[in-house]
Design a protein around this motif. Structure first.
Motif, PDB file in Angstrom:
ATOM      1  N   VAL A  27       6.521  34.541  79.751  1.00  0.00           N
ATOM      2  CA  VAL A  27       5.172  35.100  79.954  1.00  0.00           C
ATOM      3  C   VAL A  27       4.706  34.864  81.382  1.00  0.00           C
ATOM      4  CG1 VAL A  27       2.747  34.887  79.295  1.00  0.00           C
ATOM      5  CG2 VAL A  27       4.510  34.889  77.529  1.00  0.00           C
TER       6      VAL A  27
ATOM      7  N   ALA B 147      -2.115  36.067  77.033  1.00  0.00           N
ATOM      8  CA  ALA B 147      -0.719  36.313  76.675  1.00  0.00           C
ATOM      9  C   ALA B 147      -0.039  35.028  76.216  1.00  0.00           C
ATOM     10  CB  ALA B 147       0.023  36.915  77.865  1.00  0.00           C
TER      11      ALA B 147
ATOM     12  N   ILE C  21       0.424  42.221  77.517  1.00  0.00           N
ATOM     13  CA  ILE C  21      -0.910  41.604  77.441  1.00  0.00           C
ATOM     14  C   ILE C  21      -1.320  41.254  78.866  1.00  0.00           C
ATOM     15  CG2 ILE C  21      -2.303  39.762  76.428  1.00  0.00           C
ATOM     16  CD1 ILE C  21      -0.173  39.501  74.252  1.00  0.00           C
TER      17      ILE C  21
END
Length: 267
Positions: A81, A181, A175
């Motif tokens: 991420v 996220a 996201i």
């Protein structure tokens, strides 16, 4: 392409994040291995009422050596991420695409670098788990390497962490907010999705769906036994089918993220 991969790896290894994660992976791998080794070798768990507990030396060794991966893959998910999320958050993605205008090559470099990072953390996790776990299992009279299939499980552990990093990469792109996220990805992977799998396993139609969820596919790859709310072992895929399912999740998430990156306007 080589230069792009090197640049992506340099972005990670020139920060404090990587060694902080490395310490966490190493320590968690060793700690979970020791914990599971003592728990699974106790008379209460090895008794006939513990249907879901590993019963053979090989199954016990696999459960002990891979126990820390439940935390390890969350860490590589977070790294995935942040690999792209931090670039959007700090707007360094613009400089990245200006330095290498071919976005597809940039994303391919990120995919390769995340697989490398996942394998690295996998080695560290297994180093702690195998080292500590072997000491405890041997002291309990268990032969941890009696079955050669343990080596396949250890190798697949490295793949597991890399694939979860790619899932995180896709989540970080889909996201937009990095904090959101991270929170959503970890919450879904650690709480929501495993609970959903347990609930689905209670119904006749859900039993055929739950083995294809990411966490169940991960368990299948590692050949670790999963139990339902009733304490009984639940059906799961073979190790190779679990690997294909998890690779499909990683390919879809990374593919969707790459597709969005190729089409999005960058300011």
């Amino acid at each position: 392409m080589t230069a792009a991969v090197r640049a992506e790896l340099r972005k990670l290894f020139t920060t404090r994040l990587w060694w902080g994660m490395a310490i966490a992976v190493l320590v968690s791998g060793a700690a979970f291995a020791v914990l599971f080794a003592f728990v699974f070798t106790s008379d209460a768990v090895r008794g006939p009422q513990a249907a879901a507990a590993p019963r053979t030396d090989a199954a016990l060794a696999k459960a002990v050596f891979t126990g820390g991966l439940q935390v390890g893959y969350l860490l590589t998910l977070a790294i995935g991420v942040m690999t792209i999320g931090s670039e959007y958050r700090h707007q360094t993605i613009t400089a990245t695409f200006l330095a290498l205008p071919r976005r597809g090559r940039v994303m391919a470099a990120k995919v390769v670098s995340l697989l490398v990072v996942g394998a690295l953390y996998g080695v560290l996790s297994l180093a702690g788990a195998v080292g500590a776990g072997t000491v405890v299992l041997t002291s309990k009279g268990v032969a941890p390497f009696a079955d050669t299939s343990i080596w396949r499980t250890l190798a697949l552990s490295l793949l597991v962490l890399g694939l979860w990093a790619l899932i995180g990469l896709g989540a970080g792109i889909l996201i937009p907010n990095q904090v959101a996220a991270l929170l959503i990805s970890v919450a879904v992977a650690w709480i929501v999705e495993p609970l959903l799998g347990l609930v689905l396993a209670l119904t006749d139609w859900g039993k055929s769906i739950s083995p294809y969820l990411p966490s169940r596919a991960t368990s299948a790859m590692l050949e670790s036994t999963s139990s339902g709310f009733d304490g009984q072992p639940v059906h799961q895929l073979s190790w190779w089918a679990g690997a294909l399912v998890l690779m499909a999740y990683a390919a879809v998430m990374a593919g969707l993220g790459t597709w969005r990156t190729l089409r999005a306007d960058i300011t």
